[in-house]
Write a protein that holds these residues in place. Structure first.
Motif, PDB file in Angstrom:
ATOM      1  N   ILE A  17       6.705  -4.332  -1.443  1.00  0.00           N
ATOM      2  CA  ILE A  17       5.696  -3.493  -2.098  1.00  0.00           C
ATOM      3  C   ILE A  17       4.613  -3.089  -1.095  1.00  0.00           C
ATOM      4  O   ILE A  17       4.230  -1.918  -1.015  1.00  0.00           O
ATOM      5  CB  ILE A  17       5.085  -4.228  -3.306  1.00  0.00           C
ATOM      6  CG1 ILE A  17       6.116  -4.387  -4.428  1.00  0.00           C
ATOM      7  CG2 ILE A  17       3.842  -3.512  -3.826  1.00  0.00           C
ATOM      8  CD1 ILE A  17       5.707  -5.337  -5.533  1.00  0.00           C
ATOM      9  N   ILE A  18       4.129  -4.055  -0.319  1.00  0.00           N
ATOM     10  CA  ILE A  18       3.090  -3.778   0.679  1.00  0.00           C
ATOM     11  C   ILE A  18       3.608  -2.771   1.711  1.00  0.00           C
ATOM     12  O   ILE A  18       2.914  -1.794   2.043  1.00  0.00           O
ATOM     13  CB  ILE A  18       2.631  -5.087   1.374  1.00  0.00           C
ATOM     14  CG1 ILE A  18       1.983  -6.042   0.378  1.00  0.00           C
ATOM     15  CG2 ILE A  18       1.733  -4.801   2.560  1.00  0.00           C
ATOM     16  CD1 ILE A  18       0.618  -5.651  -0.100  1.00  0.00           C
ATOM     17  N   CYS A  19       4.823  -2.977   2.205  1.00  0.00           N
ATOM     18  CA  CYS A  19       5.401  -2.044   3.182  1.00  0.00           C
ATOM     19  C   CYS A  19       5.557  -0.648   2.596  1.00  0.00           C
ATOM     20  O   CYS A  19       5.255   0.348   3.257  1.00  0.00           O
ATOM     21  CB  CYS A  19       6.744  -2.553   3.679  1.00  0.00           C
ATOM     22  SG  CYS A  19       6.625  -3.992   4.737  1.00  0.00           S
ATOM     23  N   HIS A  20       6.023  -0.563   1.359  1.00  0.00           N
ATOM     24  CA  HIS A  20       6.193   0.739   0.704  1.00  0.00           C
ATOM     25  C   HIS A  20       4.854   1.469   0.583  1.00  0.00           C
ATOM     26  O   HIS A  20       4.770   2.660   0.870  1.00  0.00           O
ATOM     27  CB  HIS A  20       6.815   0.551  -0.684  1.00  0.00           C
ATOM     28  CG  HIS A  20       6.848   1.808  -1.490  1.00  0.00           C
ATOM     29  ND1 HIS A  20       7.802   2.769  -1.313  1.00  0.00           N
ATOM     30  CD2 HIS A  20       6.016   2.276  -2.457  1.00  0.00           C
ATOM     31  CE1 HIS A  20       7.566   3.777  -2.136  1.00  0.00           C
ATOM     32  NE2 HIS A  20       6.488   3.493  -2.854  1.00  0.00           N
ATOM     33  N   ILE A  21       3.828   0.748   0.192  1.00  0.00           N
ATOM     34  CA  ILE A  21       2.526   1.393  -0.002  1.00  0.00           C
ATOM     35  C   ILE A  21       1.942   1.864   1.333  1.00  0.00           C
ATOM     36  O   ILE A  21       1.417   2.967   1.434  1.00  0.00           O
ATOM     37  CB  ILE A  21       1.558   0.460  -0.749  1.00  0.00           C
ATOM     38  CG1 ILE A  21       2.001   0.360  -2.210  1.00  0.00           C
ATOM     39  CG2 ILE A  21       0.116   0.959  -0.666  1.00  0.00           C
ATOM     40  CD1 ILE A  21       1.258  -0.637  -3.034  1.00  0.00           C
ATOM     41  N   PHE A  22       2.058   1.045   2.373  1.00  0.00           N
ATOM     42  CA  PHE A  22       1.500   1.432   3.665  1.00  0.00           C
ATOM     43  C   PHE A  22       2.291   2.537   4.343  1.00  0.00           C
ATOM     44  O   PHE A  22       1.714   3.384   5.026  1.00  0.00           O
ATOM     45  CB  PHE A  22       1.382   0.224   4.602  1.00  0.00           C
ATOM     46  CG  PHE A  22       0.146  -0.583   4.361  1.00  0.00           C
ATOM     47  CD1 PHE A  22      -1.092  -0.122   4.794  1.00  0.00           C
ATOM     48  CD2 PHE A  22       0.201  -1.788   3.696  1.00  0.00           C
ATOM     49  CE1 PHE A  22      -2.235  -0.854   4.568  1.00  0.00           C
ATOM     50  CE2 PHE A  22      -0.937  -2.535   3.457  1.00  0.00           C
ATOM     51  CZ  PHE A  22      -2.167  -2.058   3.900  1.00  0.00           C
ATOM     52  N   MET A  23       3.612   2.559   4.163  1.00  0.00           N
ATOM     53  CA  MET A  23       4.436   3.544   4.876  1.00  0.00           C
ATOM     54  C   MET A  23       4.699   4.814   4.075  1.00  0.00           C
ATOM     55  O   MET A  23       4.742   5.890   4.647  1.00  0.00           O
ATOM     56  CB  MET A  23       5.758   2.911   5.271  1.00  0.00           C
ATOM     57  CG  MET A  23       5.621   1.888   6.358  1.00  0.00           C
ATOM     58  SD  MET A  23       7.230   1.461   6.985  1.00  0.00           S
ATOM     59  CE  MET A  23       7.267  -0.275   6.654  1.00  0.00           C
ATOM     60  N   ILE A  24       4.890   4.697   2.780  1.00  0.00           N
ATOM     61  CA  ILE A  24       5.309   5.850   1.973  1.00  0.00           C
ATOM     62  C   ILE A  24       4.200   6.344   1.053  1.00  0.00           C
ATOM     63  O   ILE A  24       3.822   7.500   1.086  1.00  0.00           O
ATOM     64  CB  ILE A  24       6.562   5.505   1.124  1.00  0.00           C
ATOM     65  CG1 ILE A  24       7.688   4.926   1.966  1.00  0.00           C
ATOM     66  CG2 ILE A  24       7.016   6.702   0.318  1.00  0.00           C
ATOM     67  CD1 ILE A  24       8.443   5.892   2.811  1.00  0.00           C
ATOM     68  N   ASP A  25       3.676   5.464   0.229  1.00  0.00           N
ATOM     69  CA  ASP A  25       2.765   5.863  -0.848  1.00  0.00           C
ATOM     70  C   ASP A  25       1.377   6.216  -0.327  1.00  0.00           C
ATOM     71  O   ASP A  25       0.817   7.248  -0.672  1.00  0.00           O
ATOM     72  CB  ASP A  25       2.687   4.742  -1.887  1.00  0.00           C
ATOM     73  CG  ASP A  25       2.130   5.206  -3.207  1.00  0.00           C
ATOM     74  OD1 ASP A  25       2.123   6.430  -3.442  1.00  0.00           O
ATOM     75  OD2 ASP A  25       1.693   4.364  -3.987  1.00  0.00           O
ATOM     76  N   LYS A  26       0.779   5.344   0.443  1.00  0.00           N
ATOM     77  CA  LYS A  26      -0.536   5.539   1.063  1.00  0.00           C
ATOM     78  C   LYS A  26      -1.668   5.805   0.062  1.00  0.00           C
ATOM     79  O   LYS A  26      -2.628   6.483   0.377  1.00  0.00           O
ATOM     80  CB  LYS A  26      -0.479   6.653   2.103  1.00  0.00           C
ATOM     81  CG  LYS A  26       0.468   6.351   3.231  1.00  0.00           C
ATOM     82  CD  LYS A  26       0.547   7.469   4.223  1.00  0.00           C
ATOM     83  CE  LYS A  26       1.518   7.076   5.307  1.00  0.00           C
ATOM     84  NZ  LYS A  26       2.307   8.128   5.828  1.00  0.00           N
ATOM     85  N   SER A  27      -1.558   5.257  -1.146  1.00  0.00           N
ATOM     86  CA  SER A  27      -2.636   5.435  -2.120  1.00  0.00           C
ATOM     87  C   SER A  27      -3.582   4.240  -2.049  1.00  0.00           C
ATOM     88  O   SER A  27      -3.157   3.095  -1.945  1.00  0.00           O
ATOM     89  CB  SER A  27      -2.080   5.566  -3.538  1.00  0.00           C
ATOM     90  OG  SER A  27      -1.573   4.335  -3.991  1.00  0.00           O
TER      91      SER A  27
END
Length: 125
Positions: free
Chosen positions: A85-95
């Protein structure tokens, strides 16, 4: 302190149970994905077994996390999902709102791992 830890663990566990059930039942609406997210979702669809596996891990880990006797195991089971989840947010989502929520959940998970460190000693001998 014991009741506060239980309430935090209950809410944490219920959030993951909800997220896991949503992977099977698709009852929460999703915002419109960005082009980067569309590529990611296409890759997830190609690996058809991945999302059911993550959903099952979230449900099992959430259930284990709720109860004090199994909380140490639940924290370890949920940890790889939290890292994803952390990796997804930092790399893809950026919200920023996503980062705040994921950061708090990750901190709760780490605190429970630290709180149960005695139970892990036999694993790292």
């Amino acid at each position: 302190m014991k009741i506060i830890k239980f309430i935090i663990s209950l809410l944490f566990g219920l959030m993951f149970i909800n997220a896991g059930l949503n992977k099977f039942l698709n009852y929460m609406p999703m915002p419109k994905p960005t082009p980067e997210q569309m590529k990611l979702f296409a890759a997830f669809e190609e690996i058809s077994w991945l999302m059911p596996l993550v959903g099952a891990v979230e449900i099992i880990g959430g259930l284990l996390f709720i109860f004090q006797k199994t909380r140490a195991l639940g924290a370890i089971v949920i940890l790889p999902v939290m890292v994803g989840i952390i990796c997804h947010i930092f790399m893809i989502d950026k919200s920023t709102s996503g980062m705040a929520i994921a950061g708090v959940l990750f901190l709760i998970n780490l605190l429970m791992i630290i709180d149960n460190k005695e139970k892990y000693k036999s694993l790292v001998k």
